[in-house]
Write a protein that holds these residues in place. Structure first.
Motif, mmCIF file in Angstrom:
data_model
loop_
_atom_site.group_PDB
_atom_site.id
_atom_site.type_symbol
_atom_site.label_atom_id
_atom_site.label_comp_id
_atom_site.label_asym_id
_atom_site.label_seq_id
_atom_site.Cartn_x
_atom_site.Cartn_y
_atom_site.Cartn_z
ATOM 1 N N ILE A 180 -24.661 -12.288 37.052
ATOM 2 C CA ILE A 180 -24.348 -12.450 35.640
ATOM 3 C C ILE A 180 -25.414 -13.292 34.930
ATOM 4 C CG2 ILE A 180 -23.051 -14.569 36.049
ATOM 5 C CD1 ILE A 180 -20.987 -13.647 34.089
ATOM 6 N N GLY A 181 -25.509 -13.109 33.633
ATOM 7 C CA GLY A 181 -26.327 -14.026 32.843
ATOM 8 C C GLY A 181 -27.593 -13.388 32.332
ATOM 9 N N ALA A 217 -30.463 -13.966 32.811
ATOM 10 C CA ALA A 217 -31.573 -13.894 33.759
ATOM 11 C C ALA A 217 -32.021 -12.452 33.912
ATOM 12 C CB ALA A 217 -31.143 -14.417 35.121
ATOM 13 N N GLU A 259 -18.282 -11.749 37.094
ATOM 14 C CA GLU A 259 -18.207 -13.194 37.372
ATOM 15 C C GLU A 259 -17.282 -13.510 38.544
ATOM 16 O OE1 GLU A 259 -17.196 -17.319 37.361
ATOM 17 O OE2 GLU A 259 -15.725 -15.840 36.706
ATOM 18 N N GLU A 260 -16.203 -12.719 38.684
ATOM 19 C CA GLU A 260 -15.235 -13.031 39.739
ATOM 20 C C GLU A 260 -15.748 -12.657 41.128
ATOM 21 O OE1 GLU A 260 -14.922 -10.847 37.403
ATOM 22 O OE2 GLU A 260 -14.302 -8.916 38.218
ATOM 23 N N PRO A 297 -19.036 -13.267 43.198
ATOM 24 C CA PRO A 297 -20.348 -13.915 43.129
ATOM 25 C C PRO A 297 -21.414 -13.274 44.018
ATOM 26 C CG PRO A 297 -18.813 -15.271 44.384
ATOM 27 C CD PRO A 297 -18.039 -14.089 43.894
ATOM 28 N N LEU A 336 -28.462 -10.004 56.100
ATOM 29 C CA LEU A 336 -27.081 -10.353 55.720
ATOM 30 C C LEU A 336 -26.474 -11.282 56.761
ATOM 31 C CD1 LEU A 336 -25.351 -7.059 54.535
ATOM 32 C CD2 LEU A 336 -26.144 -8.974 53.125
ATOM 33 N N ALA A 391 -20.933 -13.593 57.720
ATOM 34 C CA ALA A 391 -19.843 -13.763 56.753
ATOM 35 C C ALA A 391 -19.971 -12.782 55.581
ATOM 36 C CB ALA A 391 -19.817 -15.202 56.245
ATOM 37 N N HIS A 446 -21.565 -9.904 55.626
ATOM 38 C CA HIS A 446 -21.349 -8.571 56.188
ATOM 39 C C HIS A 446 -19.850 -8.280 56.278
ATOM 40 C CE1 HIS A 446 -21.414 -5.376 59.332
ATOM 41 N NE2 HIS A 446 -22.581 -5.076 58.799
ATOM 42 N N GLU A 486 -21.382 -18.636 60.791
ATOM 43 C CA GLU A 486 -21.419 -17.213 60.441
ATOM 44 C C GLU A 486 -21.888 -16.968 59.013
ATOM 45 O OE1 GLU A 486 -17.808 -15.162 61.414
ATOM 46 O OE2 GLU A 486 -18.072 -15.473 63.567
ATOM 47 N N HIS A 487 -21.797 -17.982 58.160
ATOM 48 C CA HIS A 487 -22.297 -17.804 56.794
ATOM 49 C C HIS A 487 -23.806 -17.972 56.740
ATOM 50 C CE1 HIS A 487 -21.981 -22.096 57.319
ATOM 51 N NE2 HIS A 487 -22.687 -22.311 56.236
ATOM 52 N N PHE A 489 -31.883 -19.076 30.520
ATOM 53 C CA PHE A 489 -31.489 -19.230 31.922
ATOM 54 C C PHE A 489 -32.501 -18.531 32.828
ATOM 55 C CE2 PHE A 489 -29.080 -17.602 35.651
ATOM 56 C CZ PHE A 489 -28.800 -18.819 36.226
ATOM 57 N N GLY A 494 -25.451 -19.020 33.617
ATOM 58 C CA GLY A 494 -25.152 -18.363 34.888
ATOM 59 C C GLY A 494 -23.720 -18.547 35.343
#
Lengths: 371, 371
Positions: free
Chosen positions: A61-62, A64, A83-84, A86, A111, A114, A116, B108-109, B208, B297
């Motif tokens: 979003i944004g 940018a 937005e919901e 990320p 990736l 987490a 993935h 995992e993240h 931004f 953002g």
């Protein structure tokens, strides 16, 4: 440039489709940039089955997105990330599933586990395959436009280094020399430094992974400088070692000549068809024979391009052979604890003998200069 | 510092052990640094069942380890990565398996799918669990030593900005101003910039994701500067907007006052127990009520520490509540396409009312200065 990017995406599609994937999700930033000309932070590219003009860049979003969009392939669809949600990769997987895609290849080397998992959960019945390093493979051999960006990046780095050498160095700190070089890179039109500039004086000269300190340059020092410029995203590097004062000591001349001979052997080994490990061996052998250990992290050089350190690795354990039009560094070094050391680093493009042999991009002299 | 790191590792062990993991493998660089005082490139930390003095840092080959080791917790074991195994995480999993560990928690993240697979293959019968963001959670609340590093980082950024404002700005490019600020950060003792310095003039002000360009500062411009310093690894940020020339236009005063009011509302909402999203809402509400859209953002601020952008996120969808001793930014902005805009950004530490309320680390004035 829009055609270049579209045809790169078409080529990629031809590579993964036979493996059973209907679409591919590219998340590694340099890969995204390679395939669509820009990589806004957090953006991912969804390559669909329909054709390059149906490919979609999913962006956070944004505003940018605005400036990035101007550099984008005009045939690419742009979708803003809700937005919901990320994570653009998760969102892109949802788009693919909604478009009826059943098998999606993703970059499992990029990736996280987490992400993935989140992606698999979001995309319902979608089957995920591994795109592996298909884009990195495709990036290995550069076209002439890419090489000309690297050539300009090298010119800029050479200029910045050349100007610094004309100034007085004794008494200045490693950190200030590094900052001045970075300012000069920008002055000459670089996007920015290709990596944090390395300046090491005296005992710090030639030390692997050295970060510039407040050590001041003194008479009798080795001074080792390694810098690089980015130009339109393409990054090159050059490294040189100098002696400060009127005349180098014997041990300095000896060490310099040794590293120079090793670096030359590495450069001369660059040819289409040569194994990566042979280039490493050629340079390393010279140092081994003289009883010194190479001090640059287990490899003599590496590829450069949209990343400063990309495939291939020129190391003893690397598998594969050089192709023409692959740009690499050759950068052996030796460091003697407490005394300092030498590193000599060039960026070159592999060319066949018929095309004149390896093309040296960084042309700053490799004579041992006493400054 | 060695005791601090050992007790952080003990605390982490107490968090994951009840979930059934005998050992943990930490690969995220800021997490590695938090738990052992340094994070050489590519290093991972293996926290074993035995106690903090049996924990092991697995580092890539080469003399890079030397300088890092001097900053390390002296009670930590150091193992160099074998050349034939380029991934420290894979090597550490092998060590754990050899030591009889049966269950290992991994990040995992952070680990890619491909690394996770290589690690599972190397470690044989080892069962892999998810450490998730346990270290990030632990890093959320800072101790006084960490906060004092942030305080010094903020002082350095304030100093660099203050000095720049005393010089002549008209006619200089965004890129040169950004470079000068970064030089001044280093002059004042920063490790380096906490992130690439943002300077936007005229229509670029308040945009931004803006990267400094060759646009020169002109009379009548908004000039928006956002910079940060790193000090002993801790990163803070400060952002201010100025007007160039003798007197701001009415629309500039109006827009500035609006963003200032939004930023103040956000700052005033900082208190232990306040929901993250309430801080965002407090600032955003002011802009919404005036008919403007926040342009930064999708969130009003974020945590800072060993990373410039870490937990918590102060956004409309964030879950959780602030604690005392959590440092965050509050940085709303508005951008009007073609005209420019305003951003005001502070780093603050959440404190209870009894402790005097939020502690402002970045103290550069927020009056609208005409320069």
């Amino acid at each position: 440039m829009s055609e270049v990017h579209a045809s790169r995406r078409t080529l990629l599609r031809e590579r993964y489709a036979p493996a059973g994937a209907q679409a591919a999700l590219v998340s590694q930033p340099a890969n995204v940039r390679y395939l669509c000309g820009a990589a806004p932070v957090g953006a991912v590219l969804l390559i669909g089955p329909a054709g390059p003009d149906q490919d979609t860049l999913v962006c956070p979003i944004g505003p940018a997105v605005e400036p990035a969009a101007t550099r984008l392939d005009s045939e690419l669809r742009l979708v803003a990330l809700p937005e919901e949600e990320p994570d653009a990769a998760v969102s892109a997987a949802g788009l693919a599933a909604a478009a009826g895609v059943e098998t999606l290849a993703v970059e499992e080397h990029h990736l996280s586990v987490a992400r993935h998992r989140a992606l698999a959960a979001r995309a319902g019945g979608l089957r995920l395959l591994d795109l592996a390093r298909a884009v990195e493979q495709q990036r290995l051999i550069k076209d002439e436009e890419e090489i000309s960006c690297l050539r300009i990046a090298a010119e800029i780095a050479d200029q910045a280094l050349g100007e610094l050498l004309e100034s007085i160095l004794v008494g200045r700190t490693e950190r200030h020399l590094a900052l001045e070089l970075e300012r000069r890179l920008i002055d000459h039109g670089a996007d920015g430094p290709a990596f944090p500039t390395m300046v090491g004086a005296g005992p710090n000269a030639g030390r692997f992974g050295h970060t510039p300190t407040d050590r001041r340059v003194e008479e009798g020092d080795f001074l080792c400088i390694c810098l690089g410029a980015g130009y339109r995203g393409y990054r090159c590097e050059v490294g040189r070692t100098f002696v400060i004062g009127t005349s180098p000591a014997d041990w300095q001349i000896e060490l310099y000549e040794l590293v120079f001979a090793a670096q030359r052997a590495g450069r001369e080994a660059l040819a289409p068809g040569t194994a990566y490990r042979e280039v490493d061996r050629a340079a390393r052998h010279v140092l081994d024979a003289a009883g010194y250990e190479e001090s640059f992290g287990g490899r003599i050089g590496h590829g450069v391009g949209l990343e400063i350190d990309e495939d291939p690795r020129l190391s003893p354990s690397a598998m594969g052979k050089l192709d023409a039009c692959v740009p690499v560094t050759v950068e052996p070094g030796v460091h003697l604890p407490g005394r300092g050391g030498v590193r000599i680093d060039d960026t070159l493009v592999v060319r066949s003998e018929a095309d004149g042999g390896p093309e040296l991009l960084t042309i700053t002299t490799k004579e041992l200069l006493a400054l």
